[in-house]
Design a protein around this motif. Structure first.
Motif, PDB file in Angstrom:
ATOM      1  N   UNK A 150       0.834  -1.205   0.000  1.00  0.00           N
ATOM      2  CA  UNK A 150       0.000   0.000   0.000  1.00  0.00           C
ATOM      3  C   UNK A 150       0.871   1.258   0.000  1.00  0.00           C
ATOM      4  N   UNK A 151       0.435   2.264  -0.762  1.00  0.00           N
ATOM      5  CA  UNK A 151       1.132   3.547  -0.790  1.00  0.00           C
ATOM      6  C   UNK A 151       0.899   4.252   0.546  1.00  0.00           C
ATOM      7  N   UNK A 152       1.970   4.591   1.299  1.00  0.00           N
ATOM      8  CA  UNK A 152       1.789   5.238   2.605  1.00  0.00           C
ATOM      9  C   UNK A 152       0.940   6.504   2.530  1.00  0.00           C
ATOM     10  N   UNK A 153       1.079   7.266   1.448  1.00  0.00           N
ATOM     11  CA  UNK A 153       0.314   8.505   1.306  1.00  0.00           C
ATOM     12  C   UNK A 153      -1.173   8.204   1.139  1.00  0.00           C
ATOM     13  N   UNK A 154      -1.468   7.189   0.309  1.00  0.00           N
ATOM     14  CA  UNK A 154      -2.866   6.815   0.112  1.00  0.00           C
ATOM     15  C   UNK A 154      -3.445   6.179   1.371  1.00  0.00           C
ATOM     16  N   UNK A 155      -2.591   5.453   2.116  1.00  0.00           N
ATOM     17  CA  UNK A 155      -3.052   4.878   3.371  1.00  0.00           C
ATOM     18  C   UNK A 155      -3.425   5.975   4.362  1.00  0.00           C
ATOM     19  N   UNK A 156      -2.624   7.050   4.371  1.00  0.00           N
ATOM     20  CA  UNK A 156      -2.922   8.165   5.262  1.00  0.00           C
ATOM     21  C   UNK A 156      -4.233   8.830   4.864  1.00  0.00           C
ATOM     22  N   UNK A 157      -4.453   8.970   3.547  1.00  0.00           N
ATOM     23  CA  UNK A 157      -5.714   9.536   3.068  1.00  0.00           C
ATOM     24  C   UNK A 157      -6.889   8.644   3.472  1.00  0.00           C
ATOM     25  N   UNK A 158      -6.663   7.315   3.389  1.00  0.00           N
ATOM     26  CA  UNK A 158      -7.741   6.393   3.766  1.00  0.00           C
ATOM     27  C   UNK A 158      -8.069   6.534   5.252  1.00  0.00           C
ATOM     28  N   UNK A 159      -7.023   6.663   6.080  1.00  0.00           N
ATOM     29  CA  UNK A 159      -7.243   6.838   7.513  1.00  0.00           C
ATOM     30  C   UNK A 159      -7.963   8.149   7.793  1.00  0.00           C
ATOM     31  N   UNK A 160      -7.595   9.201   7.045  1.00  0.00           N
ATOM     32  CA  UNK A 160      -8.259  10.490   7.207  1.00  0.00           C
ATOM     33  C   UNK A 160      -9.739  10.376   6.831  1.00  0.00           C
ATOM     34  N   UNK A 161     -10.002   9.599   5.768  1.00  0.00           N
ATOM     35  CA  UNK A 161     -11.387   9.413   5.336  1.00  0.00           C
ATOM     36  C   UNK A 161     -12.192   8.681   6.407  1.00  0.00           C
ATOM     37  N   UNK A 162     -11.582   7.644   6.988  1.00  0.00           N
ATOM     38  CA  UNK A 162     -12.262   6.898   8.046  1.00  0.00           C
ATOM     39  C   UNK A 162     -12.502   7.780   9.268  1.00  0.00           C
ATOM     40  N   UNK A 163     -11.505   8.607   9.592  1.00  0.00           N
ATOM     41  CA  UNK A 163     -11.628   9.478  10.756  1.00  0.00           C
ATOM     42  C   UNK A 163     -12.738  10.503  10.541  1.00  0.00           C
ATOM     43  N   UNK A 164     -12.777  11.072   9.332  1.00  0.00           N
ATOM     44  CA  UNK A 164     -13.810  12.064   9.038  1.00  0.00           C
ATOM     45  C   UNK A 164     -15.199  11.426   9.067  1.00  0.00           C
ATOM     46  N   UNK A 165     -15.299  10.221   8.495  1.00  0.00           N
ATOM     47  CA  UNK A 165     -16.589   9.531   8.491  1.00  0.00           C
ATOM     48  C   UNK A 165     -17.023   9.195   9.908  1.00  0.00           C
TER      49      UNK A 165
END
Length: 276
Positions: A150-165
Motif C-alpha cells: 500500500x502507498x503510505x500517502x494513500x493509506x494516510x488519506x484512507x485513515x483520514x477518510x475513516x476518521x472524518x466519516x
C-alpha cells in the motif's frame, strides 16, 4: 517465513544473471535450488519449465514474461513493507515488528502480498547480492519497494477518510427552535471546528493535512510555509512536499455547506487557532 539455504550451501549469479547454487560440502554446483522441496507451490499464473539443456526457468503468464529466478525465492528476498522490522526472539525465532501499529507477529507481513500479481509492466529480479528489486518498464526505473505494498500517502488519506466519516457519525446535532407567527424552524447547531482552517478561521475549500496531523486551507498553509518554513501549530519544520490533500474532509465540508448554505464559520471556545 523466508527459507534459508541448507547448511554448507551458497547462492550466486552467473555472468548471465542466472541463479545457481554451490554445495561446499560436496564441492559441486547446480542450477537446481536445494530448497525446492520446502518452497511450496508456485504463485498463481506461474509455471516452471525446463529448456533444452535441462535448465529450469519460470513463466509468468500474467505479464507474459520468463525468468531464470524462482518467483518463490524472489518473494522471500523482498524488503519488508514500510514501517516493519524483523527481529529474533530469545528462542532464535524470527518475528516482525509493525512500528506503525506498535504490534508484533510471527507471521511474515510479506505473505499477504505473495499471491498478488505485480502491476502491469513491472518485473521482479535479483541484484548481484541476492536481494529482490523491482523494474518498472513503463518509467524505466527500479526500486527495492514492492509496488504491491500500500502507498503510505494513500493509506494516510484512507485513515483520514475513516476518521472524518467516524466524526460525522458520532456528531450529535442538536436543534434549537426559533418561534415566529407562522412556523417552527429547525436550525442545526454543529461543532464545526474541524472544518475551519486554524489560519484563516474560515471553512476550508482545499484542506491539506501536514505530517503532524493538522489540517489547513491549501493556499494559507503554503503561504505560511513560504514565509516561516514551519507548521503553524507545532512550530516544527515543514515543507510543502509534506502536505497531502484530505479528500474525505473536503467532501464533508461541501456536504455540510450544501445542506446549510447560511452557516457561519463560528468556532467553539476550544478551537485551536494559529498563535499570534
Amino acid at each position: 517465513m523466508a527459507l534459508g539455504l541448507p547448511p554448507g550451501w551458497e547462492m550466486r549469479l552467473d555472468d548471465r544473471g542466472k541463479m545457481y547454487f554451490i554445495d561446499h560440502r560436496n564441492k559441486k554446483s547446480t542450477y537446481n535450488d536445494p530448497r525446492d522441496k520446502k518452497l511450496g507451490a508456485l504463485p498463481p499464473n506461474w509455471e516452471r519449465r525446463v529448456d533444452g539443456k535441462g535448465n529450469a526457468y519460470f513463466v509468468d503468464h500474467t505479464n507474459r514474461a520468463t525468468t531464470w529466478s524462482d518467483p518463490r525465492i524472489l518473494q522471500q528476498r523482498i524488503a519488508l513493507p514500510p514501517g516493519w522490522e524483523m527481529k529474533i526472539d530469545s528462542n532464535n525465532t524470527l518475528y516482525y515488528v509493525d512500528h506503525t501499529s506498535k504490534k508484533t507477529t510471527y507471521d511474515d507481513p510479506r505473505d499477504a502480498f505473495a499471491n498478488m500479481p505485480l502491476p502491469s509492466g513491472w518485473e521482479m529480479a535479483l541484484d548481484p547480492y541476492g536481494n529482490t528489486y523491482f523494474i518498472d518498464h513503463s518509467s524505466k526505473k527500479t526500486t527495492f519497494v514492492d509496488p504491491r505494498y500500500p502507498d503510505p500517502k494513500k493509506e494516510e488519506e484512507r485513515k483520514q477518510a475513516q476518521q472524518a466519516a467516524s466524526t460525522l457519525k458520532r456528531e450529535k446535532i442538536q436543534y434549537d427552535y426559533d418561534l415566529d407567527d407562522t412556523e417552527i424552524r429547525k436550525r442545526p447547531v454543529v461543532n464545526i471546528d474541524h472544518y475551519l482552517c486554524p489560519i484563516t478561521m474560515e471553512f476550508m475549500e482545499e484542506p491539506m493535512t501536514t505530517k503532524y496531523g493538522h489540517t489547513f486551507e491549501k493556499e494559507a498553509i503554503e503561504a505560511w510555509i513560504d514565509k516561516h518554513g514551519t507548521c503553524p501549530l507545532t512550530r516544527k519544520p515543514l515543507k510543502k512536499e509534506e502536505l497531502f490533500p484530505c479528500i474525505a474532509l473536503k467532501s464533508a465540508i461541501e456536504d455540510l455547506l450544501r445542506t446549510n448554505p447560511n452557516m457561519e464559520a463560528t468556532p467553539s471556545e476550544n478551537f485551536s487557532a494559529v498563535p499570534v
